[in-house]
Design an enzyme around this catalytic site. Sequence first.
Site, short mmCIF file in Angstrom:
data_model
loop_
_atom_site.label_atom_id
_atom_site.label_comp_id
_atom_site.label_asym_id
_atom_site.label_seq_id
_atom_site.Cartn_x
_atom_site.Cartn_y
_atom_site.Cartn_z
N ASP A 95 -22.01 55.53 22.96
CA ASP A 95 -21.73 55.09 21.60
C ASP A 95 -20.32 54.50 21.59
O ASP A 95 -19.39 55.10 22.12
CB ASP A 95 -21.77 56.31 20.68
CG ASP A 95 -22.59 56.07 19.44
OD1 ASP A 95 -22.21 55.18 18.67
OD2 ASP A 95 -23.61 56.75 19.27
N ASP A 192 -21.67 51.45 16.97
CA ASP A 192 -21.74 52.07 15.64
C ASP A 192 -21.31 51.08 14.56
O ASP A 192 -20.27 50.42 14.69
CB ASP A 192 -20.78 53.27 15.66
CG ASP A 192 -20.95 54.18 14.47
OD1 ASP A 192 -22.05 54.72 14.31
OD2 ASP A 192 -19.98 54.36 13.71
N GLU A 232 -25.60 48.64 15.64
CA GLU A 232 -26.18 49.25 14.44
C GLU A 232 -25.79 48.37 13.26
O GLU A 232 -24.62 48.30 12.90
CB GLU A 232 -25.63 50.67 14.26
CG GLU A 232 -26.29 51.41 13.11
CD GLU A 232 -25.48 52.61 12.62
OE1 GLU A 232 -26.07 53.50 12.02
OE2 GLU A 232 -24.26 52.63 12.81
N HIS A 303 -30.09 60.30 15.06
CA HIS A 303 -29.33 61.47 14.62
C HIS A 303 -28.95 61.43 13.14
O HIS A 303 -28.33 62.36 12.64
CB HIS A 303 -28.06 61.59 15.48
CG HIS A 303 -27.14 60.42 15.25
ND1 HIS A 303 -27.47 59.14 15.66
CD2 HIS A 303 -25.95 60.32 14.61
CE1 HIS A 303 -26.51 58.31 15.29
NE2 HIS A 303 -25.58 59.00 14.66
N ASP A 304 -29.25 60.34 12.45
CA ASP A 304 -28.93 60.22 11.03
C ASP A 304 -30.18 60.37 10.16
O ASP A 304 -30.08 60.29 8.93
CB ASP A 304 -28.35 58.83 10.72
CG ASP A 304 -26.99 58.59 11.33
OD1 ASP A 304 -26.24 59.57 11.53
OD2 ASP A 304 -26.66 57.42 11.61
O1 TEU Z 1 -24.01 55.50 10.77
C1 TEU Z 1 -23.78 54.51 9.82
C2 TEU Z 1 -24.37 54.71 8.57
O2 TEU Z 1 -24.43 53.80 7.80
C3 TEU Z 1 -24.86 56.07 8.30
O3 TEU Z 1 -23.79 56.91 8.14
C4 TEU Z 1 -25.63 56.05 7.09
O4 TEU Z 1 -24.87 55.53 6.04
C5 TEU Z 1 -26.03 57.40 6.72
O5 TEU Z 1 -26.42 58.14 7.83
C6 TEU Z 1 -27.18 57.26 5.81
O6 TEU Z 1 -27.47 58.49 5.36
C7 TEU Z 1 -23.19 55.58 11.85
C8 TEU Z 1 -23.55 56.80 12.66
O7 TEU Z 1 -24.85 56.67 13.14
C9 TEU Z 1 -23.35 58.01 11.81
O8 TEU Z 1 -23.74 59.19 12.46
C10 TEU Z 1 -21.90 58.09 11.43
O9 TEU Z 1 -21.70 59.14 10.53
C11 TEU Z 1 -21.41 56.80 10.80
O10 TEU Z 1 -21.84 55.64 11.50
C12 TEU Z 1 -19.91 56.75 10.81
O11 TEU Z 1 -19.46 56.62 12.13
#
Ligand code: TEU
Length: 514
Positions: A95, A192, A232, A303-304
């Site tokens: 990442d 990210d 992403e 993971h989100d």
């Molecule tokens: O995620 C980006 C992101 O837009 C997410 O945080 C999203 O808004 C959220 O999960 C929706 O519920 C990336 C990573 O994948 C995430 O784990 C991080 O928290 C975020 O960036 C910040 O680095």
Amino acid sequence: MKPQDLVFYQIYPRSFCDANGDGEGDVAGIISKIPYLKDLGVNAVWISPCFRSPGVDSGYDISDYRDIDPRTGDLSSFCRMIDAFHAVGIKVILDFVANHTSTEHPWFLEAKSSKDNPYRDYYIWRKTPPNDWQSAFGGSAWEYDAATEEYYLHSYAVEQADLNWENPKVREEMCAVVDFWLDLGVDGFRCDVLDQISKDFAGQNGNGPRLHEFIRELFGREKTKDIFTVGECWSADGENVRQLCGADRGELTTVFTFGHLCLDGGKFTTDRASLKEACRRLAEWQTLCETLGVINTAFFENHDLPRAVSRFGDDGQYRYESATLLGAIVLLSRGVPFLYQGQELGLTNSHYTDVSMFRDVEILNYYETNKDTLSPDELFARICAGGRDNARRPMPWDEISQDNFWIPDGTRRAEINARADLSAQRSVYRTFQRLIDLRKAEPALREGGFVCREITDDRFVFSRVTAEEEITLVCSLGKSTPIPSCEGELLFSNYEKVGEDLLPYQFVIFKKRS
Ligand code: TEU
């Protein structure tokens, strides 16, 4: 190797495997599970951040880009892990968190120490907020720093300050970070929120005017020309994706887009997501990317996101069937498939009624903001359905829960765990294994075009087509429904028998010579 030949597995290190029993997943744990991943058949892994970090956003708040967090391991064990993956033919991407650092990062500590500090301009400071941007985790994205009487931008937690990519020194530093890991042998990066590195302060927080220039500065170099990159990019539409995907032009190999997962109702909703709508959008996106000539990704989990079997399938009676059906859709799709740890076991969401069960900053902020207006039942129902901790509970290698784990377990571990699944007659893992084998064996699944045959309330049918062969996936979207006439040899199904009707969440794969 072409990108379409890769099958990715995402590892979230904190929750994957804890070899030393200290309550945090670690590098030694990952190494111990390489045979499990090799047997599954994946040939690439994406490792979520385990760099030094205060852990406010579980590693996405980095305080040292060049070191491994001591809870996870150290640099030398991490390099051994990269070598161990390579030894069995599995590529490793890391990442790359380019948009922000932790506020504990030495750059930020310097930057906030005074307005004329040389690092001040590594971040984005304003006398007054120039817009009303909100942080993704709630509240204003502009945080006031009383000592220097200015606001800094944080698109995520207050402890995650956005870097100022307009500053050439920041871009140089970030290229150096990329090079540092390439020199240690990694094969690429998952980037990210990459579409947020260039800002348009008068517009939305994303897709700023210099985005492509910045990406080319990172990845359009001799050193980066053969690596795999996936950005992403939540806000990307077809035109953005056409520009973003083009490793030959110094941009990305591919991107993650989320149109098929951002359905009505938002993130924290208990409304049932429509599998048909997700499939319709996925098919539309597949077709569009094929028309644009770009490589797309295919996934339902990361993971989100909540567990797909709970969101789109049936995590009760038809857990095995719906988990494998969702796996088949991903693994037979066009582009680069990504699986998330535990998806290959059919892991589900769980229900919790106490805030002490949660760790995620997004969930905790949502809880704080809504606890006075929503009933506890409604609030917990929403968090349990949509919260990111669903994906971050410990990987259940066996039925024994670990008391000291950084996040409480409380999943259906006694029933759903790797040991049980691998010895079950209807094993989600074994079916994923067969699907991955099939993808490796059939060029049409890697190279072929995508043809959507049918999407109704009951069925989703698509084919992957080359001049020589055609492979068709027929899916029941939950109910019993007649099998449409499909010519060709029956390859396999997630039910033992294939009759005239598809049974709930049954998939059937046919192959025909063109
Ligand atoms: O995620 C980006 C992101 O837009 C997410 O945080 C999203 O808004 C959220 O999960 C929706 O519920 C990336 C990573 O994948 C995430 O784990 C991080 O928290 C975020 O960036 C910040 O680095």
